[in-house]
Write an enzyme that holds these catalytic residues in place. Structure first.
Site, PDB file in Angstrom:
ATOM      1  N   GLU A  79      -5.304  -3.777   2.402  1.00 12.23           N
ATOM      2  CA  GLU A  79      -5.237  -4.519   3.670  1.00 12.23           C
ATOM      3  C   GLU A  79      -6.406  -5.484   3.855  1.00 12.23           C
ATOM      4  OE1 GLU A  79      -4.522  -1.343   3.309  1.00 12.23           O
ATOM      5  OE2 GLU A  79      -2.985  -0.663   4.717  1.00 12.23           O
ATOM      6  N   TRP A  81     -17.651  18.085  12.468  1.00  7.93           N
ATOM      7  CA  TRP A  81     -16.930  17.500  11.336  1.00  7.93           C
ATOM      8  C   TRP A  81     -17.622  17.796  10.014  1.00  7.93           C
ATOM      9  CZ3 TRP A  81     -12.327  15.932  12.836  1.00  7.93           C
ATOM     10  CH2 TRP A  81     -12.160  15.479  14.137  1.00  7.93           C
ATOM     11  N   THR A 128       0.877  -1.166   0.000  1.00  5.69           N
ATOM     12  CA  THR A 128       0.000   0.000   0.000  1.00  5.69           C
ATOM     13  C   THR A 128       0.912   1.213   0.000  1.00  5.69           C
ATOM     14  OG1 THR A 128       0.021   0.304   2.383  1.00  5.69           O
ATOM     15  CG2 THR A 128      -1.660  -1.141   1.496  1.00  5.69           C
ATOM     16  N   LYS A 138     -12.453  19.898  10.489  1.00  3.33           N
ATOM     17  CA  LYS A 138     -13.094  20.191  11.769  1.00  3.33           C
ATOM     18  C   LYS A 138     -13.394  21.686  11.865  1.00  3.33           C
ATOM     19  CE  LYS A 138     -13.347  18.463  16.313  1.00  3.33           C
ATOM     20  NZ  LYS A 138     -12.763  17.733  17.415  1.00  3.33           N
TER      21      LYS A 138
HETATM   22  P1  AMP Z   1      -6.121   1.074  -1.534  1.00  2.00           P
HETATM   23  O1  AMP Z   1      -5.561   0.238  -0.452  1.00  2.00           O
HETATM   24  O2  AMP Z   1      -5.108   1.832  -2.315  1.00  2.00           O
HETATM   25  O3  AMP Z   1      -7.044   0.296  -2.419  1.00  2.00           O
HETATM   26  O4  AMP Z   1      -7.009   2.226  -0.856  1.00  2.00           O
HETATM   27  C1  AMP Z   1      -8.041   1.924   0.049  1.00  2.00           C
HETATM   28  C2  AMP Z   1      -8.807   3.178   0.380  1.00  2.00           C
HETATM   29  O5  AMP Z   1      -9.549   3.620  -0.766  1.00  2.00           O
HETATM   30  C3  AMP Z   1      -9.861   2.992   1.437  1.00  2.00           C
HETATM   31  O6  AMP Z   1      -9.310   3.000   2.735  1.00  2.00           O
HETATM   32  C4  AMP Z   1     -10.788   4.169   1.171  1.00  2.00           C
HETATM   33  O7  AMP Z   1     -10.280   5.360   1.727  1.00  2.00           O
HETATM   34  C5  AMP Z   1     -10.736   4.290  -0.330  1.00  2.00           C
HETATM   35  N1  AMP Z   1     -11.901   3.636  -0.929  1.00  2.00           N
HETATM   36  C6  AMP Z   1     -11.990   2.386  -1.405  1.00  2.00           C
HETATM   37  N2  AMP Z   1     -13.222   2.134  -1.882  1.00  2.00           N
HETATM   38  C7  AMP Z   1     -13.953   3.252  -1.706  1.00  2.00           C
HETATM   39  C8  AMP Z   1     -15.318   3.642  -1.985  1.00  2.00           C
HETATM   40  N3  AMP Z   1     -16.173   2.827  -2.585  1.00  2.00           N
HETATM   41  N4  AMP Z   1     -15.697   4.877  -1.634  1.00  2.00           N
HETATM   42  C9  AMP Z   1     -14.840   5.730  -1.054  1.00  2.00           C
HETATM   43  N5  AMP Z   1     -13.550   5.445  -0.776  1.00  2.00           N
HETATM   44  C10 AMP Z   1     -13.110   4.214  -1.082  1.00  2.00           C
END
Ligand code: AMP
Length: 532
Positions: A320, A435, A177, A430
């Site tokens: 993750e 929020w 990540t 904030k």
């Molecule tokens: P990654 O590990 O690069 O796939 O990023 C994961 C992050 O992408 C998550 O913790 C969210 O913040 C964001 N994310 C994934 N799916 C969505 C979704 N459907 N809507 C909004 N944010 C998302």
């Protein structure tokens, strides 16, 4: 006392064995960047993967060794997934869009021994080679490069071998990540976690696969395990349609010509596809199920798909979580909802499948577990058998008590279990002790017909602590005056959420995984002053 059932280890090579046996003649297509095509079958994928397993052994690759790929979506890449794990190796899919420092760190940290890559990434290989001392063997998926060509490399083997025996708790895949701060962190998937995830993913509410499905995975195989599609697709023997380029015109052509019924990709991909359809005409053919996630799906996009009779699975997850956490499965009262209410429901991130648990903690006091009241937002935590426990080579677990993993997301959970993501803990604004969700402001802004992309960030304010400003990229040729945008926003968010300023820019910075880089934006607007 032991149970009386058979030993059947949950190792992912069983998936491709099954695909070759039960769906052996089912086709997989690759469209290359030059427009040419290759076709193979699930039986062919297995045979080539066995050859690759032999070729890896010939290179001296042993169980547990890391085998990296840096490639777009194509069948040779898919073969390598099964070939690498078949040799007992750990497949490390590298995102070529990351910065050199991150690429150097990841390969060194993973101790990759082999790199398989597309010729289009030759400049990265040339630039990075001296910074990647662990890589002993370079293999290129395309012919013509100076490096060994993949087909020649496996072509010397006969495929007459068995997979290397693995335990279901052995690792099979490593995905990093890339946070906006610090070094990338490796998530080490196991055979068992991958298998459980794949078995879950084929459900109607998630990928909705059966043997008739024709799947276009636009989500890259180098990001979050391509949402597990290469494993889940083999379980049901889907026809994969790969495109080695993400060009909207090519995607639309493939959807039509190959009878694509299912597709998966982040919202930006579908924005491109819609623009293509609007300018060049055409339609989405037989497409009937879209899996979209990675960032929030705009409501207007969901509506357009649904008006075309396409089911939307709006998914939330992260590297993750292997990555499926939730999908926008239909709630039990779906048939009683109006069309608008159905679109609203899909604009949320949906519910968990069995195997994932969620909870939200108070943002100010993490000892408080928030009620599932559909109102109170908090720090989202997740746990389950395909959720990370400890990052690769880390000295401590990534989880807090009772295996809960802190996602860094801010969310509301509704009484029926529907997850509604409202922000990232680092991005939420904030103001006066309350929020404001930057994501909701952004979603509201892109409802304006002239807005291509929008990002909201908090700016220090003498009275309110922080106030939002909105950074906007206009659509080409569009006129957007701040007042009309403010009016659109006012119909969608509370008055006190309206941004104190709207700034128009040519481009919004993105991270290597295509997300808005709020950190870069905050840096850019660091000296921005808001009046009292
Ligand atoms: P990654 O590990 O690069 O796939 O990023 C994961 C992050 O992408 C998550 O913790 C969210 O913040 C964001 N994310 C994934 N799916 C969505 C979704 N459907 N809507 C909004 N944010 C998302």
């Amino acid at each position: 006392m032991l149970g009386g059932m058979q030993d059947w280890s949950l190792v992912v090579t069983q998936i491709v064995d099954h695909a070759a046996r039960e769906h052996g003649t089912r086709e997989l297509v690759t469209r290359w960047a030059d427009g040419s095509e290759s076709r193979t079958t699930w039986a062919g994928v297995r045979q080539s993967a066995l050859r690759m397993t032999q070729a890896l052994r010939r290179l001296g690759i042993a169980k547990g060794d890391r085998i990296a790929t840096m490639a777009m979506n194509h069948h040779r890449h898919l073969i390598s997934w099964y070939g690498a794990v078949g040799a007992g190796g750990v497949l490390h899919t590298i995102n070529p869009r990351l910065f050199d420092e991150q690429l150097e760190y990841m390969v060194g940290h993973a101790e990759d021994r082999v790199l398989l890559y597309d010729a289009v990434f030759q400049p990265i290989v040339d630039r990075m080679k001296h910074r990647w001392p662990t890589i002993e063997h370079y293999i290129c998926y395309d012919s013509g490069a100076q490096t060994t060509h993949f087909e020649d490399w496996i072509g010397g083997e006969d495929g007459q071998t068995d997979w290397t025996e693995c335990d279901e708790r052995d690792p099979c895949m490593l995905c990093y990540t890339s946070g906006t701060t610090g070094n990338p962190k490796g998530v080490l998937y196991e055979h068992r976690s991958t298998m459980l995830h794949a078995l879950t993913a084929v459900q109607p509410a998630i990928f909705d696969f059966d043997a008739r499905s024709v799947m276009l995975p636009v989500v890259p195989m180098f990001h979050a395990a391509s949402w597990g599609l290469p494993w889940a697709g083999a379980i049901t023997g889907v026809k994969f349609v790969f495109s080695a380029v993400n060009d909207p015109a090519a995607l639309c052509e493939l959807i039509q010509n190959e009878g694509v019924t299912h597709a998966a990709g982040v919202p930006t991909v579908w924005l491109g596809v819609f623009q293509q359809l609007d300018s060049a005409g055409g339609n989405l053919g037989k497409l009937r199920h879209i899996i979209c996630g990675g960032s929030a799906m705009p409501r207007s996009m969901i509506e357009r798909f649904m008006r075309n009779g396409i089911n939307v699975a709006h998914a939330w997850g992260m590297t993750e979580t292997s990555p499926i956490g939730t999908t926008g499965c239909k709630p039990s009262n779906w048939d009683d909802l109006t069309f608008d209410e159905q679109v609203d429901a899909k604009a949320m991130q949906g519910r968990v499948p069995f195997g994932v648990e969620l909870r939200c903690l108070d943002l100010g006091d993490p000892a408080i577990v928030l009620p599932r009241d559909g109102k109170t937002s908090g720090a989202l935590q997740v746990r389950g058998p395909w959720v990370v426990k400890r990052y690769f080579k880390a000295e401590a677990d990534a989880t807090v008590e009772d295996q809960w993993f802190d996602t860094g997301d801010v969310a509301v959970i509704h009484p029926d279990g529907t997850l509604q993501l409202t922000d990232r803990t680092k991005d939420v604004i904030k103001s006066g002790g309350e929020w404001i969700s930057s994501v909701e402001l952004e979603n509201a802004a892109i409802a304006h017909p002239g807005v291509a992309e929008a990002a909201a960030i908090g700016i220090a304010h003498p009275k309110w602590d922080e106030r939002p400003i909105l950074v906007v990229v206009k659509k080409p040729g569009a006129e957007v005056d701040p007042e009309s945008l403010r009016e659109v926003l006012a119909t969608r968010v509370a008055k006190w959420w309206l941004p104190d300023a709207i700034e128009f820019v040519d481009e919004i910075p993105h991270t290597g995984t295509g997300k808005i880089s709020k950190k870069d934006l905050r840096d850019r607007f660091r000296n921005y002053r808001l009046e009292d």
